[in-house]
Structure formats: structure tokens, C-alpha cells
Design a protein around this motif. Sequence first.
Motif, PDB file in Angstrom:
ATOM      1  N   LEU A 230       0.849  -1.182   0.000  1.00 59.00           N
ATOM      2  CA  LEU A 230       0.000   0.000   0.000  1.00 59.00           C
ATOM      3  C   LEU A 230       0.889   1.239   0.000  1.00 59.00           C
ATOM      4  N   LYS A 231       0.698   2.084  -0.986  1.00 59.14           N
ATOM      5  CA  LYS A 231       1.522   3.288  -1.136  1.00 59.14           C
ATOM      6  C   LYS A 231       0.628   4.519  -1.112  1.00 59.14           C
ATOM      7  N   VAL A 232       0.802   5.338  -0.082  1.00 58.17           N
ATOM      8  CA  VAL A 232       0.029   6.570   0.044  1.00 58.17           C
ATOM      9  C   VAL A 232       0.886   7.720  -0.484  1.00 58.17           C
ATOM     10  N   ARG A 233       0.369   8.424  -1.477  1.00 57.61           N
ATOM     11  CA  ARG A 233       1.142   9.483  -2.125  1.00 57.61           C
ATOM     12  C   ARG A 233       0.219  10.592  -2.596  1.00 57.61           C
ATOM     13  N   ASP A 234       0.795  11.660  -3.085  1.00 61.06           N
ATOM     14  CA  ASP A 234       0.002  12.835  -3.444  1.00 61.06           C
ATOM     15  C   ASP A 234      -0.758  12.683  -4.752  1.00 61.06           C
ATOM     16  N   ARG A 235      -0.314  11.781  -5.606  1.00 60.57           N
ATOM     17  CA  ARG A 235      -1.028  11.531  -6.858  1.00 60.57           C
ATOM     18  C   ARG A 235      -0.857  10.055  -7.209  1.00 60.57           C
ATOM     19  N   PRO A 236      -1.712   9.514  -8.064  1.00 61.71           N
ATOM     20  CA  PRO A 236      -1.738   8.059  -8.300  1.00 61.71           C
ATOM     21  C   PRO A 236      -0.504   7.479  -8.970  1.00 61.71           C
ATOM     22  N   SER A 237       0.284   8.304  -9.654  1.00 59.72           N
ATOM     23  CA  SER A 237       1.450   7.744 -10.325  1.00 59.72           C
ATOM     24  C   SER A 237       2.593   8.740 -10.315  1.00 59.72           C
ATOM     25  N   TYR A 238       3.782   8.218 -10.539  1.00 63.63           N
ATOM     26  CA  TYR A 238       4.996   9.032 -10.630  1.00 63.63           C
ATOM     27  C   TYR A 238       5.144   9.962  -9.432  1.00 63.63           C
ATOM     28  N   ALA A 239       4.965   9.402  -8.239  1.00 60.46           N
ATOM     29  CA  ALA A 239       5.132  10.160  -7.003  1.00 60.46           C
ATOM     30  C   ALA A 239       5.734   9.241  -5.947  1.00 60.46           C
ATOM     31  N   PHE A 240       6.550   9.814  -5.091  1.00 59.58           N
ATOM     32  CA  PHE A 240       7.167   9.034  -4.023  1.00 59.58           C
ATOM     33  C   PHE A 240       6.209   8.914  -2.855  1.00 59.58           C
ATOM     34  N   ALA A 241       6.424   7.898  -2.044  1.00 60.25           N
ATOM     35  CA  ALA A 241       5.511   7.595  -0.949  1.00 60.25           C
ATOM     36  C   ALA A 241       5.632   8.611   0.179  1.00 60.25           C
ATOM     37  N   LEU A 242       4.479   9.063   0.667  1.00 62.77           N
ATOM     38  CA  LEU A 242       4.447   9.740   1.956  1.00 62.77           C
ATOM     39  C   LEU A 242       4.580   8.676   3.038  1.00 62.77           C
ATOM     40  N   VAL A 243       3.844   7.602   2.861  1.00 65.67           N
ATOM     41  CA  VAL A 243       3.971   6.390   3.675  1.00 65.67           C
ATOM     42  C   VAL A 243       3.670   5.202   2.778  1.00 65.67           C
ATOM     43  N   SER A 244       4.488   4.175   2.845  1.00 58.62           N
ATOM     44  CA  SER A 244       4.167   2.923   2.145  1.00 58.62           C
ATOM     45  C   SER A 244       4.334   1.771   3.124  1.00 58.62           C
ATOM     46  N   VAL A 245       3.579   0.705   2.888  1.00 56.22           N
ATOM     47  CA  VAL A 245       3.640  -0.465   3.763  1.00 56.22           C
ATOM     48  C   VAL A 245       3.660  -1.736   2.924  1.00 56.22           C
ATOM     49  N   ALA A 246       4.670  -2.564   3.150  1.00 53.26           N
ATOM     50  CA  ALA A 246       4.715  -3.909   2.588  1.00 53.26           C
ATOM     51  C   ALA A 246       4.316  -4.862   3.713  1.00 53.26           C
ATOM     52  N   ALA A 247       3.175  -5.521   3.549  1.00 52.49           N
ATOM     53  CA  ALA A 247       2.651  -6.418   4.578  1.00 52.49           C
ATOM     54  C   ALA A 247       2.598  -7.840   4.045  1.00 52.49           C
ATOM     55  N   ALA A 248       3.085  -8.775   4.830  1.00 49.20           N
ATOM     56  CA  ALA A 248       3.067 -10.185   4.446  1.00 49.20           C
ATOM     57  C   ALA A 248       2.682 -11.012   5.672  1.00 49.20           C
ATOM     58  N   VAL A 249       1.724 -11.915   5.494  1.00 52.28           N
ATOM     59  CA  VAL A 249       1.214 -12.696   6.610  1.00 52.28           C
ATOM     60  C   VAL A 249       1.119 -14.168   6.203  1.00 52.28           C
ATOM     61  N   GLU A 250       1.527 -15.036   7.098  1.00 53.80           N
ATOM     62  CA  GLU A 250       1.274 -16.474   6.943  1.00 53.80           C
ATOM     63  C   GLU A 250       0.293 -16.864   8.029  1.00 53.80           C
ATOM     64  N   LEU A 251      -0.831 -17.417   7.613  1.00 57.57           N
ATOM     65  CA  LEU A 251      -1.897 -17.749   8.553  1.00 57.57           C
ATOM     66  C   LEU A 251      -1.925 -19.234   8.891  1.00 57.57           C
ATOM     67  N   GLU A 252      -2.343 -19.520  10.093  1.00 55.41           N
ATOM     68  CA  GLU A 252      -2.621 -20.885  10.524  1.00 55.41           C
ATOM     69  C   GLU A 252      -4.031 -20.858  11.094  1.00 55.41           C
ATOM     70  N   GLY A 253      -4.999 -21.230  10.253  1.00 55.14           N
ATOM     71  CA  GLY A 253      -6.392 -21.013  10.626  1.00 55.14           C
ATOM     72  C   GLY A 253      -6.669 -19.526  10.611  1.00 55.14           C
TER      73      GLY A 253
END
Length: 328
Positions: A230-253
Motif C-alpha cells: 500500500l503506497k500513500v502518495r500525493d497523486r496516483p502515479s509518478y510520485a514518491f511515498a508519503l507512507v508505504s507499507v509492505a505487509a506479508a502474513v502467513e496464517l494458521e487457521g
Amino acid sequence: MNNISFTRAKNIDAAVENATDQEEKVRYIGGGTNLLDLMKYRVENPDHLIDINELDLSKIETTEEGGMLLGATVTNADTAYHEEVEKKYPLLSKAMLSAASAQLRNMATNGGNLLQRTRCYYFYDTSMPCNKREPGSGCSALEGFNRIHAILGESEHCIATHPSDMAVALAALDAIVKVTGKEGERAIPILEFHRLPGDNPQIETNLKEGELITGIELPQKGFAENYAYLKVRDRPSYAFALVSVAAAVELEGENIKDIRVALGGVAHKPWRKPEVEKNFYGKAASPKNFESLAEKLIEGATGYGDNDFKIGLAKKTIVRALTEAIEN
């Protein structure tokens, strides 16, 4: 105008030897999408360039351990659209495709992406003090317009952020950076590759003099089922992140077996705390626990006026990214 000498390296040993033998300032050049801009602005003033595009570093291969090795001179576009990368590491592919523009992704290389420098306004403005550009001159962003700047891991000498999207995803995946230098080959975990500013913000990585990035190794586990970038930025393209998050989860149930959260746009390097993540192993993959994780990851965050909003934004972005990840 500075005079620049230029060499096209034929092999890795020759490239490293050339880089370490020079008494002047040397830079390796691949796609040049950041270095050439820096040279135009006179932020970087190398005396010698070593072109590495003819080196045998342009492959993407499967490793014996079941992971993948991304060659340093493979373009970001070719990496992001590689069939196996898309299949096994969709988090990385998505992060890379959120960066820059299609034209730049077609030129930018994997090694160069890790080495791109901050987009701090004051770093690029050579009329303004900047400790990263001129150590000891001061940090203009501290009292200046600092909306895009760091809230974590910063120091009194620098509050710049690292701009890479690719590096944030690699941090979540526990990638390893392969390098070669005059002392031979070595492997640097991605979380140890970039540095926080401390007293020496001009030193951005733990590379030694003349070391060349040859590849990026991805582990077997790619979190292909439950992930989000998820990349939060000032415009949808060609902009650097104000905040970005790479999230990865392995679930067990319905519980968390493994969880990774890396942030971009908030620090001098991709921000991740594995010691915090481990506290949530075995717990329910619930909004309440995601909020608790976000609080602990952002603990100690400091705003400098214009970027105060990033503290709350980062927390909300973490929760949203994790929620999207488990809904995949």
C-alpha cells in the motif's frame, strides 16, 4: 563543467579493480536514472564512471534453496513482470510496479534501485545547507518545509527518507544483497544494507569502497497468498511515498503464524522491527491486534511540523495493509 572519464567494464573483477585503483571519485553506472539527475544538479560530481551493463548480471535464476536470484543489472520492469517473480513474490512485483513511471522502470536496474538517493528538496538544492551533501553544513529540513521527511530513525543531522519501493518489499521478504569487492564476495541482509543517518548521513549503505552489487537473493518463502503493498502518495502515479507499507502474513487457521511489516517514506531506510512482529505470532489476525502492532512499530515517531500527519497516517496504513493482506 567537470571532465569525466568513462570505462565500460568487461567483467566483475575488472570493474572492481578499476573502481578501487582510482584515486578520484568513482561511480558505477547502470540505467543511470538517478545518478545522471544527480550529476545534472551537481549534487554528485564523479570523476570517473564505470559502465556495468555488459557484465553477466542480467539474469533472474532459481537458487538451489528454492528462492530466486535477481541480477543487479536486470531492469525493474523485467523483474516485476518476470513470470516466476509475479507467481512467487507478488508483493515485490506490486511494489516495483508502483514506482516511478513505465519509462523509468524500463531503464532502472535492481542494483541501482537500492542505491538511489533521497528526494529531499534541500539535498537537491546546492544553495542550501545539507549534511548529506556537505557534511557539517547543517540540515535545512529540520526548520524548513519537511512534509515528506522522516519520523523514525532520524537524527539531528538528517531527517531525509529513502525513496525506494522495491527496497521496502525486499525488507519484508528478508532478501539478501550479494556484493563483490576487492576482498571478495559477501552477502548483506537487506535490513543491514542501508544505514540510519546518525552522525554521518552522507554514508547511506554498508557497502565498502569499490564494492559492486551483483544480485539480490530472495528466500524460498514469498508470502504469495497473503500480502499487500500500500503506497500513500500525493497523486496516483509518478510520485514518491508519503507512507508505504509492505505487509506479508502467513496464517494458521485464523491466527498469525508469521507476519512481516516494512515501511517506506518514514525513515532513512526501509523501517522494520522483526522483534515486534514476533510478539504477534500465534495471535488472532484481527483489527485489534493489527492496531496494536502498528502502535509498537511507530513507537518513538517524531514529527517536525509539516510531517506530523505521517505518524497517524503510518498507523492507519499499516492496519489497512494487513487487513488487505489477510483478505487476499
